[in-house]
Design an enzyme around this catalytic site. Structure first.
Site, PDB file in Angstrom:
ATOM      1  N   LYS A 170      -9.125  -2.216 -16.418  1.00 16.54           N
ATOM      2  CA  LYS A 170      -9.580  -1.122 -15.575  1.00 16.54           C
ATOM      3  C   LYS A 170      -8.500  -0.041 -15.604  1.00 16.54           C
ATOM      4  O   LYS A 170      -7.496  -0.107 -14.905  1.00 16.54           O
ATOM      5  CB  LYS A 170      -9.794  -1.555 -14.116  1.00 16.54           C
ATOM      6  CG  LYS A 170     -10.513  -0.452 -13.293  1.00 16.54           C
ATOM      7  CD  LYS A 170     -10.129  -0.438 -11.846  1.00 16.54           C
ATOM      8  CE  LYS A 170      -8.924   0.394 -11.538  1.00 16.54           C
ATOM      9  NZ  LYS A 170      -9.078   1.869 -11.779  1.00 16.54           N
ATOM     10  N   GLU A 245       4.057  -4.051 -11.498  1.00 23.03           N
ATOM     11  CA  GLU A 245       5.062  -3.042 -11.819  1.00 23.03           C
ATOM     12  C   GLU A 245       4.774  -1.866 -10.905  1.00 23.03           C
ATOM     13  O   GLU A 245       3.775  -1.172 -11.068  1.00 23.03           O
ATOM     14  CB  GLU A 245       4.978  -2.646 -13.302  1.00 23.03           C
ATOM     15  CG  GLU A 245       6.212  -1.879 -13.782  1.00 23.03           C
ATOM     16  CD  GLU A 245       6.047  -0.384 -13.643  1.00 23.03           C
ATOM     17  OE1 GLU A 245       6.617   0.174 -12.670  1.00 23.03           O
ATOM     18  OE2 GLU A 245       5.368   0.222 -14.473  1.00 23.03           O
ATOM     19  N   CYS A 281       7.522   6.251 -12.701  1.00 21.14           N
ATOM     20  CA  CYS A 281       7.963   5.347 -11.638  1.00 21.14           C
ATOM     21  C   CYS A 281       9.462   5.081 -11.691  1.00 21.14           C
ATOM     22  O   CYS A 281      10.080   4.781 -10.666  1.00 21.14           O
ATOM     23  CB  CYS A 281       7.191   4.039 -11.709  1.00 21.14           C
ATOM     24  SG  CYS A 281       7.207   3.284 -13.348  1.00 21.14           S
ATOM     25  N   GLU A 381       8.966   7.744  -2.688  1.00 19.51           N
ATOM     26  CA  GLU A 381       8.654   8.222  -4.028  1.00 19.51           C
ATOM     27  C   GLU A 381       7.853   9.517  -3.937  1.00 19.51           C
ATOM     28  O   GLU A 381       6.854   9.592  -3.215  1.00 19.51           O
ATOM     29  CB  GLU A 381       7.850   7.146  -4.763  1.00 19.51           C
ATOM     30  CG  GLU A 381       7.780   7.314  -6.244  1.00 19.51           C
ATOM     31  CD  GLU A 381       7.180   6.098  -6.929  1.00 19.51           C
ATOM     32  OE1 GLU A 381       7.579   5.792  -8.058  1.00 19.51           O
ATOM     33  OE2 GLU A 381       6.298   5.445  -6.327  1.00 19.51           O
TER      34      GLU A 381
END
Length: 475
Positions: A170, A245, A281, A381
């Protein structure tokens, strides 16, 4: 550029429902196509096909699996330009970077997994006489993000196929074009029917259905920490393996002993933070600077930000492009406003679009100085071209600031002292430490500590996430 079918059982079929969403070009804000969204019923169909395929695919020899990987590698190389064009349109990656980094990752990771599989022992004997076997864990659900589409797809699909595990992918519903091309590559390479499925859909619907499905042996997810927690909870009832992750807030420690290389190292650090418009990331978004060179570093970073070129993703060059969507642009603007409100010193960039640009989700390359590690821009973040500069009294203080985070995906060190590099790296709580611009090679395991996830992607450790170990005891 419509993607109106899903790929299940070796064929392209219409999904069971009629839900769709637009595919948009972030550089122009224009609709360029439509993607059809699947439902949990489509997940059931894909899992049934994967379960059936596993009966034979799970028994393929290493030689057969290596031959498949080599065909995938060759076909990926042939379609580098197609993959790059797709990612440039759907998520705004500048075409040079899309071709040389985003798309090329599909080839590099194939090389890495081929090498790892060639070297891996799938049967060995212990000193006590018992035999150990590596076996495929079974059908796997793979959920990938929009920011490095092919990089993340390759890091999940290739080790699954390399170990004999049927893969149900997906991809992000925002980047379906590149995923569809990759599915075409796998089909042409001869992945057997059912051993790969591509199902476009949203995380709350298709992603959650994959995580919950009792017919899957594992789920691998890349994305935000918040979403990764949700995937883990959904997967818990079926006790499947979960690899994650997740996010990062990576520190970049700059020491005064860089000497004459200080400007080079700081400019490279700013460029690394802004790469992919800051949408990585593991981006080094916290510049932790020794007080002895702090003022110089702030000035160098300011100049580097102001000299950063912004432009059309279709144009060749080393400029940065837009953020992928209005949603992300709004989030970045909110974080910039918070940094100003909390008292950080804005030295470059700021709110709004760059001067002269009135459409597209472009953000200004932004530098904050005098940031404290308790400020929002240092804790959360941002996923945009925003760099926070923090002062450290000395090495010990820099390490403490670097480790004072929920995350542990990556860390960076800039120093002219090799012994300091080794000493500091040993104390940083991160899955990867980059010294003086050193990059991560394909085949090296990638993953993080703490809230940045669990498991590793790439190389031998990436294969092992898709394998079980069986022991044999002979009398």
């Amino acid at each position: 550029m419509d993607v109106l079918r899903i790929y299940v059982g070796g064929t392209w079929i219409a999904p069971s429902g009629d839900a769709t969403m637009p595919i948009t070009d972030p550089a122009t804000e224009e609709r360029i196509g439509t993607v059809a969204l699947a439902s949990p019923a489509d997940v059931d169909h894909a899992v049934n096909a994967a379960t059936e395929a596993f009966r034979s695919f799970g028994t393929w020899s290493k030689a057969e699996r290596l031959a498949l990987l080599r065909r995938i590698r060759a076909l990926t190389a042939e379609r580098i330009k197609d993959l790059a064009q797709a990612m440039s349109r759907e998520m705004g990656a500048p075409i040079t970077m899309a071709r040389e980094m985003q798309a090329e990752a599909g080839v590099g990771h194939a090389d890495g997994f081929i090498e790892a599989l060639e070297a891996q022992e799938e049967s060995w004997t212990l000193s006590n006489g018992d035999t150990l076997l590596r076996e495929p864990i079974g059908p796997a659900g793979l959920i990938t993000p929009w920011n490095w589409p092919i990089n993340q797809i390759a890091l999940k699909v290739l080790p699954a196929l390399a170990t004999g595990c049927p893969a149900i992918l997906k991809p992000s519903e925002y980047t379906p074009l590149s995923a569809a091309i990759y599915a075409e590559i796998l089909h042409e390479a001869g992945v057997p029917p059912g051993a790969f499925a591509l199902i476009n859909g949203t995380g709350p619907v298709v992603g959650d259905a994959l995580a919950r499905h009792p017919g899957l042996a594992m789920v691998s997810f890349t994305g935000s920490t918040r979403a990764g927690i949700s995937v883990s909870k959904s997967a818990a009832d079926s006790v499947k393996r979960v690899t994650l992750e997740l996010g990062g807030k990576s520190p970049n420690l700059v020491f005064a002993d860089c000497g004459p290389d200080l400007e080079t190292r700081v400019r490279a650090s700013v460029a690394e933070c802004f790469l992919n418009s800051g949408q990585s990331c593991d981006a080094p978004t916290r510049l932790v600077v020794e007080r002895a060179c702090y003022d110089d570093v702030v000035e160098i970073a300011r100049m580097a930000a102001e000299e950063t070129r912004i432009g059309d993703p279709r144009a060749e060059g080393d400029h940065i492009g837009p953020l992928f969507d209005r949603l992300q642009w709004d989030r970045v603007q909110e974080r910039i406003a918070q940094g100003i409100a909390e008292g950080a010193r804005l030295v470059a960039g700021g709110p709004g679009r760059p001067e002269g640009i009135n459409r597209g989700w472009y953000a200004r390359p932004t530098i904050f100085a005098d940031v404290r590690n308790d400020m929002t821009i240092a804790r959360e973040e941002i996923f945009g071209p925003v760099l926070s500069i923090l002062a450290a009294c000395d090495e010990e203080d820099a390490i403490a600031i670097a480790n004072d985070t929920l995350y542990g995906l990556a860390a960076y060190i800039q120093t002219g002292d090799p012994e300091r590099a080794r000493r500091v790296a040993a104390r940083l709580r991160a899955g990867a430490v980059h010294v003086n611009g050193g990059g991560l090679g394909c085949g090296t395991p990638f993953g993080g500590y703490k809230a940045s996830g669990n498991g590793r992607e790439g190389g031998t450790m990436g294969l092992e996430d898709y394998q079980e170990v069986k022991s044999l005891h002979f009398g």
